[in-house]
Design an enzyme around this catalytic site. Structure first.
Site, PDB file in Angstrom:
ATOM      1  N   GLU A 193      -8.198   0.257  -6.491  1.00 20.52           N
ATOM      2  CA  GLU A 193      -6.885   0.467  -5.878  1.00 20.52           C
ATOM      3  C   GLU A 193      -6.639  -0.533  -4.751  1.00 20.52           C
ATOM      4  O   GLU A 193      -5.552  -1.104  -4.635  1.00 20.52           O
ATOM      5  CB  GLU A 193      -6.767   1.893  -5.339  1.00 20.52           C
ATOM      6  CG  GLU A 193      -5.413   2.171  -4.698  1.00 20.52           C
ATOM      7  CD  GLU A 193      -5.283   3.580  -4.143  1.00 20.52           C
ATOM      8  OE1 GLU A 193      -4.229   3.886  -3.551  1.00 20.52           O
ATOM      9  OE2 GLU A 193      -6.233   4.378  -4.288  1.00 20.52           O
ATOM     10  N   ARG A 194      -7.652  -0.757  -3.918  1.00 22.98           N
ATOM     11  CA  ARG A 194      -7.475  -1.690  -2.803  1.00 22.98           C
ATOM     12  C   ARG A 194      -7.307  -3.118  -3.304  1.00 22.98           C
ATOM     13  O   ARG A 194      -6.489  -3.879  -2.768  1.00 22.98           O
ATOM     14  CB  ARG A 194      -8.667  -1.585  -1.851  1.00 22.98           C
ATOM     15  CG  ARG A 194      -8.702  -0.283  -1.088  1.00 22.98           C
ATOM     16  CD  ARG A 194     -10.011  -0.070  -0.368  1.00 22.98           C
ATOM     17  NE  ARG A 194     -10.076   1.281   0.204  1.00 22.98           N
ATOM     18  CZ  ARG A 194     -11.185   1.876   0.613  1.00 22.98           C
ATOM     19  NH1 ARG A 194     -12.350   1.241   0.523  1.00 22.98           N
ATOM     20  NH2 ARG A 194     -11.152   3.093   1.100  1.00 22.98           N
TER      21      ARG A 194
ATOM     22  N   THR B  74      -2.656  12.362  -1.272  1.00 18.93           N
ATOM     23  CA  THR B  74      -2.188  12.447   0.113  1.00 18.93           C
ATOM     24  C   THR B  74      -1.413  13.735   0.365  1.00 18.93           C
ATOM     25  O   THR B  74      -0.597  14.155  -0.449  1.00 18.93           O
ATOM     26  CB  THR B  74      -1.297  11.239   0.450  1.00 18.93           C
ATOM     27  OG1 THR B  74      -2.023  10.043   0.222  1.00 18.93           O
ATOM     28  CG2 THR B  74      -0.846  11.280   1.903  1.00 18.93           C
TER      29      THR B  74
ATOM     30  N   GLU C 214      -5.734   0.556   9.643  1.00 23.74           N
ATOM     31  CA  GLU C 214      -6.616   1.110  10.669  1.00 23.74           C
ATOM     32  C   GLU C 214      -7.840   1.790  10.031  1.00 23.74           C
ATOM     33  O   GLU C 214      -8.977   1.626  10.498  1.00 23.74           O
ATOM     34  CB  GLU C 214      -5.840   2.119  11.530  1.00 23.74           C
ATOM     35  CG  GLU C 214      -4.795   1.498  12.443  1.00 23.74           C
ATOM     36  CD  GLU C 214      -3.545   1.022  11.715  1.00 23.74           C
ATOM     37  OE1 GLU C 214      -2.810   0.189  12.284  1.00 23.74           O
ATOM     38  OE2 GLU C 214      -3.303   1.464  10.567  1.00 23.74           O
TER      39      GLU C 214
ATOM     40  N   GLN D  50       9.862 -31.543  10.585  1.00 21.13           N
ATOM     41  CA  GLN D  50       8.413 -31.413  10.738  1.00 21.13           C
ATOM     42  C   GLN D  50       7.990 -30.003  11.148  1.00 21.13           C
ATOM     43  O   GLN D  50       7.005 -29.467  10.622  1.00 21.13           O
ATOM     44  CB  GLN D  50       7.899 -32.416  11.769  1.00 21.13           C
ATOM     45  CG  GLN D  50       6.378 -32.453  11.860  1.00 21.13           C
ATOM     46  CD  GLN D  50       5.883 -33.431  12.908  1.00 21.13           C
ATOM     47  OE1 GLN D  50       5.996 -33.153  14.102  1.00 21.13           O
ATOM     48  NE2 GLN D  50       5.357 -34.562  12.473  1.00 21.13           N
TER      49      GLN D  50
END
Length: 388
Positions: free
Chosen positions: A243-244, A128, A368, A280
């Site tokens: 990796e994912r 990155t 995204e 509940q």
């Protein structure tokens, strides 16, 4: 534990790992979170136990075990309640070491993979960039060949283990005019002149040394090239499924940890004369959250099973990260709510879990980007196939 995937040997490994983490990691987590520095001695302890070599070849000191030992390692790391420490470990083992094993020459494997398995060296993966984000093909770092050397210039950011690691796996353009067809991968020693690293101040993952790294005329031997020149993009894509899936498994594991802690808390916390697990509205919300976690966990196990068999699971691994990280955020958000004011306190684990979990839909490819990849597969009928 699901016997479809886990054998008695797996269970024994999990127990051994749990005991190790309880003794060597859990007592130190708060200090590492506060200082942002992990004691270097822990790496060697992991290496001595064989945890770094789980799925690597025996020829380099590994154990060559199936992928479900990796699943166990990832799950148990999430339960020490330090996303930063867990990330430091799995980024070393399943990002940097994956490339060493797959693309490294024999000399590179001996110099870097062997000591990575023993815990004597720690690596980071530098892809990155400040201007690129998820646009891997648009990276600007360059590697210009001059005789028997490459000269590296550029910068990387959001790099886990980016400050304190011993070596860096770096992507750079060797043929800039060719787009993603001109990317190569190199291994670089940390002490090479021209490398500077700045630690980033993050919302979560506080124990992890996430860094921004600059390369200023960094001169490295041509032998530090990993695999073939200009094939780097294909190498990167080849490992994205793992990796994912790693991040999907991390997500279901931290959600499970949050649920288990919250259930225990609810069984002891009283209001209006009874424990709050008897109300509940809370009970029904809890089972919805638990069901969501279990669905993701079972799906992730099935993807791990297929990946372990050698199948190309890019679609399924992409779904794993997309849905599991979203689920974990929602589960942990609600678990913090169950604790009321105590959930907001740093003395309880949910505050840190809440911060750490938020990176899930961002790191390793944003949600995204993953949705667009899946849209190409599902709607446009694009057929992704193994590149190598």
């Amino acid at each position: 534990m699901n016997s479809m995937y886990f054998t008695e040997e797996h269970h024994l490994f999990r127990k051994s790992l749990q005991d190790f983490l309880k003794k060597e990691v859990v007592p130190n987590v708060d200090k590492w979170e506060e200082t942002g520095v992990i004691d270097t001695g822990i790496w060697k302890k992991f290496g001595d136990m064989g945890f770094f070599g789980i799925n690597y070849p025996e020829a380099y000191g590994g154990l060559n075990l199936d992928l479900f030992y990796t699943v166990i390692l990832l799950e148990e790391l999430q339960k020490v309640n330090s996303g930063g420490f867990a990330a430091a470990i799995w980024a070393h083992v399943y990002l940097s070491m994956t490339h060493l094993n797959a693309e490294g020459s024999e000399d590179i494997k001996q110099k870097y993979l062997v000591p990575s398995i023993t815990g004597d060296k720690v690596g980071c993966l530098c892809i990155t960039e400040p201007f690129g984000g998820s646009d891997v093909a648009g990276l600007r770092t360059t590697a210009v060949k001059e005789g028997d050397f490459y000269i590296i210039n550029g910068s990387k950011t959001f790099i886990t283990n980016g400050v304190y690691s011993d070596y860096l796996i770096v992507t750079a353009k060797t043929k800039p005019q060719s787009g993603n067809k001109g990317i190569s991968i190199f291994v670089i020693d940390r002490e090479t002149p021209g490398i500077t690293a700045t630690k980033l101040n993050k919302l979560g993952w506080r124990a992890s040394d996430t860094g921004e790294i600059a390369f200023n005329n960094v001169k490295i031997p041509a032998s530090n090239l990993m695999g073939e020149e200009n094939k780097g993009f294909a190498y990167i894509l080849q490992h994205f499924a793992l990796e994912r899936l790693v991040m999907g498994i991390n997500a279901h594991a931290r959600a499970e940890y949050a649920l288990e802690y919250t259930l225990e808390y609810m069984s002891q916390r009283e209001a209006f004369g009874k424990s709050i697990d008897k109300f509940q509205a809370l009970r029904h919300t809890m089972v919805d959250l638990y069901a969501d976690m279990e669905i993701c966990k079972e799906f992730n196990y099935s993807v791990a099973y297929r990946l372990n068999k050698g199948e190309y699971v890019v679609k399924q691994a992409t779904m794993s990260k997309l849905k599991s990280t979203k689920m974990a955020d929602e589960v942990i958000y609600q678990c913090l709510q169950f604790l009321g004011g105590y959930g907001y306190m740093e003395d309880y684990p949910l505050a840190r879990l809440f911060r750490d979990s938020r990176l899930g839909p961002i790191g390793g490819g944003t949600s995204e980007i993953l949705r667009e990849i899946l849209a190409k597969i599902i709607i446009d009928k694009k057929d992704y196939k193994p590149i190598i």
